[in-house]
Design a protein around this motif. Structure first.
Motif, PDB file in Angstrom:
ATOM      1  N   ILE A  16       0.850  -1.192   0.000  1.00 56.79           N
ATOM      2  CA  ILE A  16       0.000   0.000   0.000  1.00 56.79           C
ATOM      3  C   ILE A  16       0.884   1.240   0.000  1.00 56.79           C
ATOM      4  O   ILE A  16       1.847   1.325   0.764  1.00 56.79           O
ATOM      5  CB  ILE A  16      -0.904   0.033   1.252  1.00 56.79           C
ATOM      6  N   ILE A  17       0.565   2.182  -0.849  1.00 53.47           N
ATOM      7  CA  ILE A  17       1.055   3.551  -0.705  1.00 53.47           C
ATOM      8  C   ILE A  17      -0.149   4.377  -0.281  1.00 53.47           C
ATOM      9  O   ILE A  17      -1.126   4.492  -1.033  1.00 53.47           O
ATOM     10  CB  ILE A  17       1.657   4.096  -2.015  1.00 53.47           C
ATOM     11  N   ASP A  18      -0.095   4.900   0.932  1.00 55.66           N
ATOM     12  CA  ASP A  18      -1.205   5.726   1.428  1.00 55.66           C
ATOM     13  C   ASP A  18      -1.070   7.108   0.798  1.00 55.66           C
ATOM     14  O   ASP A  18      -0.227   7.909   1.181  1.00 55.66           O
ATOM     15  CB  ASP A  18      -1.152   5.817   2.956  1.00 55.66           C
ATOM     16  N   ALA A  19      -1.917   7.377  -0.173  1.00 51.82           N
ATOM     17  CA  ALA A  19      -1.758   8.551  -1.032  1.00 51.82           C
ATOM     18  C   ALA A  19      -2.373   9.831  -0.481  1.00 51.82           C
ATOM     19  O   ALA A  19      -2.380  10.850  -1.188  1.00 51.82           O
ATOM     20  CB  ALA A  19      -2.361   8.247  -2.408  1.00 51.82           C
ATOM     21  N   HIS A  20      -2.850   9.797   0.762  1.00 48.83           N
ATOM     22  CA  HIS A  20      -3.466  11.029   1.289  1.00 48.83           C
ATOM     23  C   HIS A  20      -3.630  10.915   2.798  1.00 48.83           C
ATOM     24  O   HIS A  20      -4.494  10.194   3.291  1.00 48.83           O
ATOM     25  CB  HIS A  20      -4.830  11.242   0.645  1.00 48.83           C
ATOM     26  N   HIS A  21      -2.787  11.618   3.534  1.00 50.85           N
ATOM     27  CA  HIS A  21      -2.969  11.693   4.986  1.00 50.85           C
ATOM     28  C   HIS A  21      -2.496  13.053   5.474  1.00 50.85           C
ATOM     29  O   HIS A  21      -1.837  13.812   4.747  1.00 50.85           O
ATOM     30  CB  HIS A  21      -2.204  10.574   5.711  1.00 50.85           C
ATOM     31  N   HIS A  22      -2.837  13.373   6.714  1.00 51.75           N
ATOM     32  CA  HIS A  22      -2.470  14.641   7.331  1.00 51.75           C
ATOM     33  C   HIS A  22      -1.768  14.389   8.661  1.00 51.75           C
ATOM     34  O   HIS A  22      -1.886  13.312   9.255  1.00 51.75           O
ATOM     35  CB  HIS A  22      -3.720  15.493   7.590  1.00 51.75           C
ATOM     36  N   LEU A  23      -1.095  15.396   9.146  1.00 49.28           N
ATOM     37  CA  LEU A  23      -0.545  15.426  10.505  1.00 49.28           C
ATOM     38  C   LEU A  23      -0.794  16.826  11.035  1.00 49.28           C
ATOM     39  O   LEU A  23      -0.541  17.808  10.328  1.00 49.28           O
ATOM     40  CB  LEU A  23       0.953  15.111  10.505  1.00 49.28           C
ATOM     41  N   TRP A  24      -1.295  16.893  12.265  1.00 53.37           N
ATOM     42  CA  TRP A  24      -1.580  18.230  12.800  1.00 53.37           C
ATOM     43  C   TRP A  24      -1.545  18.256  14.320  1.00 53.37           C
ATOM     44  O   TRP A  24      -1.701  17.233  14.986  1.00 53.37           O
ATOM     45  CB  TRP A  24      -2.910  18.756  12.289  1.00 53.37           C
ATOM     46  N   GLY A  25      -1.322  19.431  14.817  1.00 53.37           N
ATOM     47  CA  GLY A  25      -1.351  19.685  16.255  1.00 53.37           C
ATOM     48  C   GLY A  25      -2.206  20.903  16.518  1.00 53.37           C
ATOM     49  O   GLY A  25      -2.991  21.321  15.661  1.00 53.37           O
ATOM     50  N   ARG A  49       0.483  -3.490   5.095  1.00 55.99           N
ATOM     51  CA  ARG A  49       1.846  -3.268   4.580  1.00 55.99           C
ATOM     52  C   ARG A  49       1.918  -1.934   3.827  1.00 55.99           C
ATOM     53  O   ARG A  49       1.853  -1.879   2.608  1.00 55.99           O
ATOM     54  CB  ARG A  49       2.240  -4.425   3.666  1.00 55.99           C
ATOM     55  N   VAL A  50       2.047  -0.860   4.569  1.00 51.28           N
ATOM     56  CA  VAL A  50       2.123   0.488   3.989  1.00 51.28           C
ATOM     57  C   VAL A  50       3.602   0.831   3.818  1.00 51.28           C
ATOM     58  O   VAL A  50       4.328   0.998   4.802  1.00 51.28           O
ATOM     59  CB  VAL A  50       1.425   1.516   4.882  1.00 51.28           C
ATOM     60  N   THR A  51       4.042   0.946   2.582  1.00 55.44           N
ATOM     61  CA  THR A  51       5.465   1.173   2.323  1.00 55.44           C
ATOM     62  C   THR A  51       5.822   2.644   2.178  1.00 55.44           C
ATOM     63  O   THR A  51       6.992   3.016   2.363  1.00 55.44           O
ATOM     64  CB  THR A  51       5.911   0.428   1.056  1.00 55.44           C
ATOM     65  N   ALA A  52       4.871   3.495   1.830  1.00 54.31           N
ATOM     66  CA  ALA A  52       5.145   4.918   1.653  1.00 54.31           C
ATOM     67  C   ALA A  52       3.842   5.688   1.805  1.00 54.31           C
ATOM     68  O   ALA A  52       2.740   5.120   1.710  1.00 54.31           O
ATOM     69  CB  ALA A  52       5.769   5.194   0.287  1.00 54.31           C
ATOM     70  N   THR A  53       3.961   7.003   2.051  1.00 55.63           N
ATOM     71  CA  THR A  53       2.772   7.841   2.187  1.00 55.63           C
ATOM     72  C   THR A  53       2.972   9.171   1.465  1.00 55.63           C
ATOM     73  O   THR A  53       4.104   9.584   1.193  1.00 55.63           O
ATOM     74  CB  THR A  53       2.439   8.147   3.663  1.00 55.63           C
ATOM     75  N   VAL A  54       1.851   9.819   1.182  1.00 52.58           N
ATOM     76  CA  VAL A  54       1.842  11.169   0.622  1.00 52.58           C
ATOM     77  C   VAL A  54       1.188  12.083   1.643  1.00 52.58           C
ATOM     78  O   VAL A  54       0.033  11.865   2.039  1.00 52.58           O
ATOM     79  CB  VAL A  54       1.082  11.222  -0.718  1.00 52.58           C
ATOM     80  N   PHE A 278      -6.560   4.326  -3.877  1.00 53.00           N
ATOM     81  CA  PHE A 278      -7.075   4.323  -2.521  1.00 53.00           C
ATOM     82  C   PHE A 278      -6.186   5.176  -1.620  1.00 53.00           C
ATOM     83  O   PHE A 278      -4.965   5.234  -1.805  1.00 53.00           O
ATOM     84  CB  PHE A 278      -7.126   2.897  -1.965  1.00 53.00           C
ATOM     85  N   ALA A 279      -6.792   5.828  -0.640  1.00 53.03           N
ATOM     86  CA  ALA A 279      -6.047   6.674   0.293  1.00 53.03           C
ATOM     87  C   ALA A 279      -6.826   6.770   1.599  1.00 53.03           C
ATOM     88  O   ALA A 279      -8.061   6.771   1.604  1.00 53.03           O
ATOM     89  CB  ALA A 279      -5.841   8.065  -0.301  1.00 53.03           C
ATOM     90  N   SER A 280      -6.097   6.869   2.717  1.00 53.28           N
ATOM     91  CA  SER A 280      -6.762   6.792   4.022  1.00 53.28           C
ATOM     92  C   SER A 280      -7.492   8.062   4.417  1.00 53.28           C
ATOM     93  O   SER A 280      -8.486   8.010   5.138  1.00 53.28           O
ATOM     94  CB  SER A 280      -5.735   6.452   5.112  1.00 53.28           C
TER      95      SER A 280
END
Length: 334
Positions: A16-25, A49-54, A278-280
């Protein structure tokens, strides 16, 4: 935690390459919670098995001062720092291997200096720009008309000149304008977020069936343009209007897949597996369930696909679109 959170991981070997996620505080305008590297790393360790993310922009960690148009560059700097921290910790997933940043495209030709700053800050990871064109989510009928604005269109053309894609979050009621913009700038790759912005709050609450024919036709029109891609994501949010978080018992991946399958099936039929991914959309989509549950949903949706089709949907299309390497290259020869 409920038993649903611990359902078995389906097809754990599928890359899986997770093609869409965020990080925030603290400080993100619409989100009081925190979701940073520790939180995401914990989700990544739940079995898929997520090998990379965007990493996709979410108004996180802007520069606190300086020219207003350059403040979003702070988010690109933040994403690069997170990627370095993840690598230093030995996290196997290449977090933020690609970055989609924010820039104000209404400045037209003047966007060049901003894009140059993002590219320098991105250290080779910058892949696209997102300028959300959706109206305030509590007023879905108030379309700001950005996609029709001549200055915005000039900004779109500059993205293409820089070799960047345009990530567009529009509501489903705005997809006609997305079609027109993609036709007007054919040299630019348009990445349409979240299945074209399925929405079900406010005046659109409870109207999924009524809105289905128009969304279905708009997806057909978008798919006919070869400079468009569609992210299969976003149905786990509150905005999508399925009320997952309001249910007495958290839904299983099978229940979510059954209730949303028609959207995914139509999108994949129209765009094909080489222009769908697909993207999370984590953390917004966690209202429907855990990271483990969500990827099980996607694997259930793709259950009837061939091995090569699954490879494209889960990592191959993302690797090609965002120019990322993939651990499994079988998709490339399909």
């Amino acid at each position: 935690m409920t038993a649903v959170e611990f359902e078995d991981v389906l097809e754990p070997g599928l890359e899986i390459i997770d093609a869409h996620h965020h990080l925030w505080g603290p400080g993100v305008p619409w989100e009081p919670s925190t979701y940073l590297l520790d939180d995401f790393a914990a989700d990544l360790e739940t079995g898929h098995r997520v090998t990379a993310t965007v990493y996709v922009e979410c108004h996180s960690r802007y520069r606190p001062d300086g020219p207003a148009e350059l403040r979003p560059v702070g988010e690109t700097e933040f994403a690069v720092a997170v990627a370095a921290a993840a690598a230093a910790r030995g996290i196997a997933t290449r977090i933020a291997a690609g970055i989609v940043a924010h820039a104000d495209l209404t400045v037209g030709d003047a966007i060049d200096a901003v894009l140059d700053a993002h590219e320098e800050a991105g250290k080779g990871r910058l892949r696209g720009i997102r300028h959300m064109v959706a109206p305030p989510l509590h007023k879905p009928a108030e379309d700001p008309g950005l996609l029709r604005d001549p200055g915005f269109r000039r900004g779109l053309a500059r993205l293409a000149a820089h070799g960047l894609s345009f990530e567009v979050y529009a509501l489903q009621t705005q997809l006609g304008d997305v079609v027109a913009a993609a036709q007007a700038v054919p040299e630019l790759t348009f990445v349409i977020d979240h299945l074209g912005g399925i929405f079900g709050l406010g005046e659109l609450a409870g109207r999924h069936n009524e809105l289905w024919p128009r969304w279905r036709a708009d997806i057909v029109a978008l798919s006919r343009l070869q400079n468009t891609y569609l992210k299969l994501s976003g149905l786990g949010t509150e905005y999508a209007g399925f009320g997952w978080h309001e249910r007495r018992t958290p839904p299983s991946s099978a229940q979510i897949a059954d209730e949303t399958r028609k959207y995914y099936a139509h999108a994949i039929e129209c765009f094909g597996v080489r222009r769908c991914l697909f993207a999370s959309n984590f953390p917004p989509d966690r209202l429907a369930g855990s990271y483990r549950t969500l990827w099980n949903v996607f694997k259930r949706i793709a259950d009837g696909c061939s091995r090569d089709e699954k490879a494209a949907l889960f990592h191959g299309t993302a690797a090609a679109l965002y120019r990322l390497s993939s651990a499994d290259t079988a998709w490339a020869t399909a």
